[in-house]
Design a protein around this motif. Structure first.
Motif, PDB file in Angstrom:
ATOM      1  N   ASP A  96      22.566   0.621 -16.388  1.00 44.65           N
ATOM      2  CA  ASP A  96      22.241   1.931 -16.955  1.00 44.65           C
ATOM      3  C   ASP A  96      21.024   2.477 -16.229  1.00 44.65           C
ATOM      4  N   ALA A  97      20.561   3.644 -16.643  1.00 47.27           N
ATOM      5  CA  ALA A  97      19.445   4.282 -15.954  1.00 47.27           C
ATOM      6  C   ALA A  97      18.211   3.395 -15.925  1.00 47.27           C
ATOM      7  N   GLN A  98      17.964   2.695 -17.017  1.00 43.94           N
ATOM      8  CA  GLN A  98      16.775   1.848 -17.085  1.00 43.94           C
ATOM      9  C   GLN A  98      16.846   0.679 -16.107  1.00 43.94           C
ATOM     10  N   GLY A  99      18.043   0.175 -15.877  1.00 43.22           N
ATOM     11  CA  GLY A  99      18.199  -0.986 -15.012  1.00 43.22           C
ATOM     12  C   GLY A  99      18.305  -0.660 -13.531  1.00 43.22           C
ATOM     13  N   LEU A 100      18.362   0.612 -13.176  1.00 41.34           N
ATOM     14  CA  LEU A 100      18.506   1.008 -11.773  1.00 41.34           C
ATOM     15  C   LEU A 100      17.176   0.820 -11.046  1.00 41.34           C
ATOM     16  N   ALA A 101      17.187   0.068  -9.957  1.00 45.90           N
ATOM     17  CA  ALA A 101      15.943  -0.252  -9.246  1.00 45.90           C
ATOM     18  C   ALA A 101      16.175  -0.295  -7.742  1.00 45.90           C
ATOM     19  N   ALA A 102      15.095  -0.094  -7.001  1.00 48.77           N
ATOM     20  CA  ALA A 102      15.156  -0.107  -5.538  1.00 48.77           C
ATOM     21  C   ALA A 102      15.010  -1.525  -4.992  1.00 48.77           C
ATOM     22  N   ASN A 103      15.529  -1.715  -3.791  1.00 54.10           N
ATOM     23  CA  ASN A 103      15.343  -2.962  -3.049  1.00 54.10           C
ATOM     24  C   ASN A 103      14.751  -2.591  -1.698  1.00 54.10           C
ATOM     25  N   TYR A 104      13.425  -2.576  -1.635  1.00 56.36           N
ATOM     26  CA  TYR A 104      12.747  -2.098  -0.434  1.00 56.36           C
ATOM     27  C   TYR A 104      12.724  -3.129   0.693  1.00 56.36           C
ATOM     28  N   ILE A 105      13.026  -4.366   0.428  1.00 58.76           N
ATOM     29  CA  ILE A 105      13.026  -5.480   1.381  1.00 58.76           C
ATOM     30  C   ILE A 105      11.605  -5.926   1.734  1.00 58.76           C
ATOM     31  N   ARG A 106      10.759  -4.986   2.114  1.00 53.32           N
ATOM     32  CA  ARG A 106       9.377  -5.357   2.427  1.00 53.32           C
ATOM     33  C   ARG A 106       8.420  -4.329   1.837  1.00 53.32           C
ATOM     34  N   LEU A 107       7.141  -4.659   1.817  1.00 56.34           N
ATOM     35  CA  LEU A 107       6.136  -3.773   1.252  1.00 56.34           C
ATOM     36  C   LEU A 107       5.976  -2.527   2.110  1.00 56.34           C
ATOM     37  N   SER A 108       5.556  -1.432   1.486  1.00 51.83           N
ATOM     38  CA  SER A 108       5.267  -0.212   2.235  1.00 51.83           C
ATOM     39  C   SER A 108       4.023  -0.421   3.094  1.00 51.83           C
ATOM     40  N   GLN A 109       3.826   0.461   4.082  1.00 52.70           N
ATOM     41  CA  GLN A 109       2.651   0.363   4.954  1.00 52.70           C
ATOM     42  C   GLN A 109       1.369   0.452   4.142  1.00 52.70           C
ATOM     43  N   ALA A 110       1.320   1.348   3.159  1.00 52.18           N
ATOM     44  CA  ALA A 110       0.112   1.490   2.341  1.00 52.18           C
ATOM     45  C   ALA A 110      -0.180   0.201   1.574  1.00 52.18           C
ATOM     46  N   GLU A 111       0.868  -0.448   1.050  1.00 50.44           N
ATOM     47  CA  GLU A 111       0.672  -1.697   0.316  1.00 50.44           C
ATOM     48  C   GLU A 111       0.249  -2.820   1.245  1.00 50.44           C
ATOM     49  N   ARG A 112       0.819  -2.844   2.460  1.00 49.93           N
ATOM     50  CA  ARG A 112       0.417  -3.864   3.432  1.00 49.93           C
ATOM     51  C   ARG A 112      -1.040  -3.687   3.819  1.00 49.93           C
ATOM     52  N   GLU A 113      -1.463  -2.438   4.042  1.00 53.20           N
ATOM     53  CA  GLU A 113      -2.856  -2.185   4.410  1.00 53.20           C
ATOM     54  C   GLU A 113      -3.803  -2.551   3.274  1.00 53.20           C
ATOM     55  N   ARG A 114      -3.381  -2.296   2.040  1.00 46.31           N
ATOM     56  CA  ARG A 114      -4.223  -2.646   0.888  1.00 46.31           C
ATOM     57  C   ARG A 114      -4.415  -4.152   0.802  1.00 46.31           C
ATOM     58  N   LEU A 115      -3.342  -4.915   0.997  1.00 47.65           N
ATOM     59  CA  LEU A 115      -3.441  -6.367   0.965  1.00 47.65           C
ATOM     60  C   LEU A 115      -4.297  -6.899   2.109  1.00 47.65           C
ATOM     61  N   GLU A 116      -4.165  -6.260   3.278  1.00 54.56           N
ATOM     62  CA  GLU A 116      -4.961  -6.684   4.431  1.00 54.56           C
ATOM     63  C   GLU A 116      -6.447  -6.458   4.167  1.00 54.56           C
ATOM     64  N   ARG A 117      -6.787  -5.312   3.565  1.00 54.03           N
ATOM     65  CA  ARG A 117      -8.188  -5.043   3.236  1.00 54.03           C
ATOM     66  C   ARG A 117      -8.710  -6.067   2.218  1.00 54.03           C
ATOM     67  N   ALA A 118      -7.871  -6.411   1.244  1.00 56.76           N
ATOM     68  CA  ALA A 118      -8.273  -7.403   0.249  1.00 56.76           C
ATOM     69  C   ALA A 118      -8.516  -8.773   0.884  1.00 56.76           C
ATOM     70  N   ARG A 119      -7.644  -9.156   1.832  1.00 57.29           N
ATOM     71  CA  ARG A 119      -7.844 -10.431   2.523  1.00 57.29           C
ATOM     72  C   ARG A 119      -9.116 -10.412   3.347  1.00 57.29           C
ATOM     73  N   ASN A 120      -9.391  -9.274   3.999  1.00 57.20           N
ATOM     74  CA  ASN A 120     -10.599  -9.167   4.817  1.00 57.20           C
ATOM     75  C   ASN A 120     -11.860  -9.274   3.964  1.00 57.20           C
ATOM     76  N   ARG A 121     -11.810  -8.654   2.766  1.00 55.98           N
ATOM     77  CA  ARG A 121     -12.969  -8.725   1.879  1.00 55.98           C
ATOM     78  C   ARG A 121     -13.230 -10.168   1.432  1.00 55.98           C
ATOM     79  N   LYS A 122     -12.161 -10.900   1.167  1.00 58.44           N
ATOM     80  CA  LYS A 122     -12.321 -12.291   0.758  1.00 58.44           C
ATOM     81  C   LYS A 122     -12.891 -13.158   1.873  1.00 58.44           C
ATOM     82  N   GLY A 123     -12.594 -12.746   3.127  1.00 58.26           N
ATOM     83  CA  GLY A 123     -13.063 -13.518   4.250  1.00 58.26           C
ATOM     84  C   GLY A 123     -14.498 -13.214   4.667  1.00 58.26           C
TER      85      GLY A 123
END
Length: 236
Positions: A208-235
């Motif tokens: 149904d409408a509630q169960g319809l979801a995307a399968n992006y396969i991989r993270l978006s560029q913005a999400e990848r950059e956010r994770l990279e910044r978080a890893r850099n801060r930890k380092g």
């Protein structure tokens, strides 16, 4: 079963109306306008020209990925809105499988490739007997080098998708012998979405409408950059 299908995973948008395997009408637009401007008006116009109504639709389907993050969200939102308001079942289908259905008449292996940038393609492999598809691997993001290492010298596949030429040209440098699908069958279309959705419906895999979801396969560029910044801060 009457299916209204929506395809917005890439630059062009298309919608179609099918009854089982029969294509009744299809509308395609690659005008540069955003999918949010074109999809619902295309649906309305197509149905009016067919003398059909939304109430007659049995299933609403859309491409659920992989593909353009923005495009997929627009198509999914349109499908969700229609399914919710009409209280109709719906389903999201693999963009790659939908493309494979466009070449189902080809007997042999179908190589579905969408350009995923960063030297990768979104890919899935299928085998067709001329009428049915057999999935050979799950949808994935894979480098061209990894893909051709997996093929390991196997030739004769037909390539479909907006990454078809990229894949074909890379294979040529290795001496591989794949074939490009015809240009008019190479790219995403709502008919392929409807055909894949029909198989899901027959297998009882609708939601149904509630169960319809995307399968992006991989993270978006913005999400990848956010994770990279978080890893850099930890380092630090």
């Amino acid at each position: 079963m009457k299916i209204l299908a929506i395809e917005t995973s890439a630059k062009a948008a298309s919608v179609c109306l099918c009854e089982d395997e029969r294509l009744i009408a299809q509308s395609y637009q690659n005008s540069g306008l955003t999918h949010s401007q074109t999809v619902l008006p295309m649906c309305q116009s197509m149905l009016e020209h067919c003398g059909a109504t939304l109430q007659e639709i049995d299933l609403i389907a859309c491409a659920a990925g992989p593909g353009s993050f923005t495009g997929l969200r627009i198509g999914l939102s349109a499908a969700k809105g229609l399914a919710w308001s009409l209280e109709k079942p719906c389903c999201g289908v693999s963009t790659l499988e939908a493309m494979a259905w466009q070449m189902v008449q080809h007997r042999g292996e179908i190589l579905c490739c969408m350009d995923a940038r960063r030297s990768q393609v979104y890919n899935a492999r299928f085998r067709s007997d001329g009428e049915r598809l057999e999935r050979l691997c799950e949808d994935r993001a894979i480098s061209l080098a990894e893909l051709f290492a997996e093929l390991d010298g196997k030739n004769g596949q037909i390539i479909v998708g907006d990454g078809a030429e990229l894949c074909y040209n890379y294979g040529r440098t290795l001496g591989a012998e794949q074939r490009l699908s015809p240009p008019h069958l190479r790219f995403q279309s709502a008919w392929g979405v409807a055909r894949a959705a029909l198989e899901q419906a027959r297998a009882g895999q609708i939601t149904d409408a509630q169960g319809l979801a995307a399968n992006y396969i991989r993270l978006s560029q913005a999400e990848r950059e956010r994770l990279e910044r978080a890893r850099n801060r930890k380092g630090e």
